[in-house]
Design an enzyme around this catalytic site. Structure first.
Site, mmCIF file in Angstrom:
data_model
loop_
_atom_site.group_PDB
_atom_site.id
_atom_site.type_symbol
_atom_site.label_atom_id
_atom_site.label_comp_id
_atom_site.label_asym_id
_atom_site.label_seq_id
_atom_site.Cartn_x
_atom_site.Cartn_y
_atom_site.Cartn_z
ATOM 1 N N ARG A 112 -97.439 18.573 44.005
ATOM 2 C CA ARG A 112 -96.990 19.925 44.343
ATOM 3 C C ARG A 112 -98.170 20.781 44.808
ATOM 4 N NH1 ARG A 112 -93.284 18.098 40.631
ATOM 5 N NH2 ARG A 112 -91.270 17.792 41.692
ATOM 6 N N ASP A 141 -94.605 12.618 45.515
ATOM 7 C CA ASP A 141 -93.395 13.403 45.305
ATOM 8 C C ASP A 141 -92.935 13.931 46.650
ATOM 9 O OD1 ASP A 141 -91.352 15.130 43.988
ATOM 10 O OD2 ASP A 141 -92.539 14.704 42.201
ATOM 11 N N HIS A 215 -87.200 11.804 45.072
ATOM 12 C CA HIS A 215 -88.489 12.490 45.266
ATOM 13 C C HIS A 215 -89.327 11.789 46.330
ATOM 14 C CE1 HIS A 215 -88.059 15.519 42.155
ATOM 15 N NE2 HIS A 215 -87.621 14.589 41.318
ATOM 16 N N ASP A 278 -86.381 9.530 38.371
ATOM 17 C CA ASP A 278 -85.713 10.769 37.973
ATOM 18 C C ASP A 278 -85.065 11.473 39.164
ATOM 19 O OD1 ASP A 278 -88.405 11.194 38.892
ATOM 20 O OD2 ASP A 278 -88.181 13.306 38.351
ATOM 21 N N GLU A 279 -84.029 12.220 38.878
ATOM 22 C CA GLU A 279 -83.423 13.184 39.801
ATOM 23 C C GLU A 279 -83.128 12.597 41.187
ATOM 24 O OE1 GLU A 279 -85.168 17.339 37.967
ATOM 25 O OE2 GLU A 279 -86.383 16.339 39.490
ATOM 26 N N TYR A 376 -93.694 20.311 27.775
ATOM 27 C CA TYR A 376 -93.893 20.709 29.168
ATOM 28 C C TYR A 376 -94.844 21.903 29.200
ATOM 29 C CZ TYR A 376 -90.889 17.602 31.854
ATOM 30 O OH TYR A 376 -90.371 16.505 32.496
ATOM 31 N N TRP A 426 -96.673 20.035 35.292
ATOM 32 C CA TRP A 426 -96.149 20.074 36.650
ATOM 33 C C TRP A 426 -96.759 21.265 37.383
ATOM 34 C CZ3 TRP A 426 -93.870 15.735 37.897
ATOM 35 C CH2 TRP A 426 -93.223 14.987 36.908
#
Length: 493
Positions: A112, A141, A215, A278-279, A376, A426
């Protein structure tokens, strides 16, 4: 040789803190000298166990392996005053110590917002200070591919760079302001080797994460023919979940990731490779002729638990897992890998609370607990968010981190499947190393104690007193850290 390296690190720290020159020598100790002895040969079932015996003439450190000696050295280092002194005194004592969990980790997201090599090394220093032994490097990602793959050069030529980045909090939709600044970067394989060696000197294993099959916007921007639909793909400039994912029905998609894993396995000596999972939105697969054709070919069916597309993801990830297994590696995946048929050899990383970890442990998988509501570190540390650096949301303070019991809800036998804990940082809203330090510290200290100390001997008030001393070391090291616990300590006095 390993013990000599540890002794040298100890000598350097004592020189920095106390301006004392310690001579490092191999061989028998000198009679009558004040010496620190590092010695292997401790008999203990835990390979990271160590013992420190201090009397009027010597500090004698025994350990099972060099890693134990390293943690003993860190215990001594944290006992040295942070201000410069002319001499250092240690009380006569005996310390016997070993960690509760073998896996004690922290994840850094460099996709990110990119962290250069120096930032990564400074992060590894923070892990070492807290006796953590795993650095989970989130390298790919939607927003950027960060690792040089020589067989697939477009992954970094195109996939490592995005045209711009969303400004402020992304709340959904396609209409949002951006900064109009190109952002990106990647690590060459030589840089990765350098970081691996740096971590190894601190007894830290690096686990690379190559996220798939979701991702993968950066992959699709680099190799658009691997998408389910023909369109122009771009490296994502906003956060959240993105519908475009790699086409699981295209054999070339598998080949790309096998090419990637060839180079990942060659570079990273550790046994674990994280493959995400994930996701992954299944909308494109539901309408894709290649994906539906693969589902038909494999005779995948929806049932009361999962859809046929869920089982397609399990197939796709299973193919990569088998490929990695053939190279002597073991896979880790986010807890979504339980949504389908997952091998008992896969390690489940439980992030959506502890539920996935409990489910995984009960079915026989090893588990790393990373529950978002405890671990987190991109969440706020205070409810007074106006006084905090801008973050993704949520609330996890030091007390919450400390309250994590990784084996709660499991029998003693099931609890053995919990191999460790980890914190995740993150980086959607973390753009500087100063901000990253603030988010990590002192929550990292709380996580370290969860990872190291038996549940029954942990006491928060006791931890607070020691953490207050640790913040003095943060100050001396020049770290930016959150100071909420200092107020909490005062209220407990």
């Amino acid at each position: 040789l390993a013990l000599k390296g540890i002794a040298n690190q100890f000598s350097t720290t004592v020189k920095h803190n106390a301006n004392l020159n310690l001579q490092v020598e191999q061989g028998d100790k000198k009679e009558g000298a004040n010496v620190v002895i590092f010695e292997l040969g401790l008999k203990h079932t835990h390979k990271e166990a160590y013992q420190i015996n201090i009397d009027s003439s010597e500090i004698h450190i025994q350990s099972v392996t060099p890693s134990g000696a390293f943690y003993a050295m860190q215990t001594l280092v944290k006992s040295i005053p942070v201000q410069e002194v002319s001499e250092v005194h240690f009380p006569a004592t005996e310390i016997k110590d070993y960690p509760r969990f073998a896996y004690r980790g922290m994840m850094l997201d460099v996709s990110r917002h990119f962290s250069d090599v120096e930032m990564v090394k400074r992060t590894i220093d923070i892990l070492a200070l807290h006796n953590l032994n795993v650095f989970h490097w989130h390298l790919t990602d939607d927003q950027g591919w960060r690792m040089e793959i020589k067989k697939r050069p477009l992954l970094t030529q195109i996939g490592a760079w995005r045209d711009n980045t969303v400004v402020g909090r992304y709340i959904g939709g396609n209409d949002y302001p951006t900064d109009n600044q190109r952002h990106g970067g990647f690590y060459t394989q030589d840089q990765i080797k350098d970081v691996i060696a740096y971590a190894a000197e601190r007894y830290i294993t690096i686990i690379p994460e190559i996220d798939l099959p979701g991702h993968t916007s950066a992959v699709l921007a680099s190799y658009p023919e691997l998408g389910c639909i023909e369109k122009e793909y771009k490296v994502a400039n906003r956060w959240g979940v993105i519908k475009d994912v790699i086409c699981a029905g295209n054999e070339q998609s598998l080949q790309l990731f096998k090419d990637v894993m060839d180079e990942v396995c060659e570079l990273f000596p550790g046994k674990y490779i994280h493959i995400g999972g994930d996701e992954c939105v299944k909308e494109r697969w539901q309408a894709c002729s290649k994906c539906q054709g693969k589902i038909k070919q494999l005779h995948l069916k929806s049932d009361s638990r999962f859809s046929k597309e869920d089982y397609l993801q399990s197939y796709f990830m299973g193919e990569i897992a088998q490929y990695l297994h053939s190279k002597g590696k073991q896979v880790i995946g986010w807890d979504e890998i339980l949504e389908g048929d997952v091998s008992k050899t896969a390690i489940v990383m439980s992030w959506r609370g502890k539920t996935g970890g409990i489910k995984g442990a009960k079915r026989g998988n090893e588990v790393v607990m990373v529950p978002n509501d405890y671990a987190y570190f991109d969440y706020y540390q205070s409810k007074d968010v106006d006084k905090e650096p801008f973050s993704i949301g949520g609330f996890v303070d030091v007390a919450k981190v400390y309250s994590l019991d990784p084996t709660e809800g499991l029998t003693a036998e099931e609890g053995k499947k919990i191999i460790g804990v980890q914190a995740n940082l993150w980086a959607e809203y973390i753009t500087t190393f100063s901000h990253a330090q603030y988010m990590l510290l002192p929550r990292m200290a709380a996580l370290a104690e969860v990872a190291w100390t038996p549940q029954e001997t942990r006491e928060y008030s006791n931890f607070l007193n020691r953490a207050k001393l640790l913040t003095q070391r943060y100050e001396a090291l020049g770290y930016n850290f959150a100071k909420h616990i200092l107020q909490e300590s005062k209220s407990n006095e």
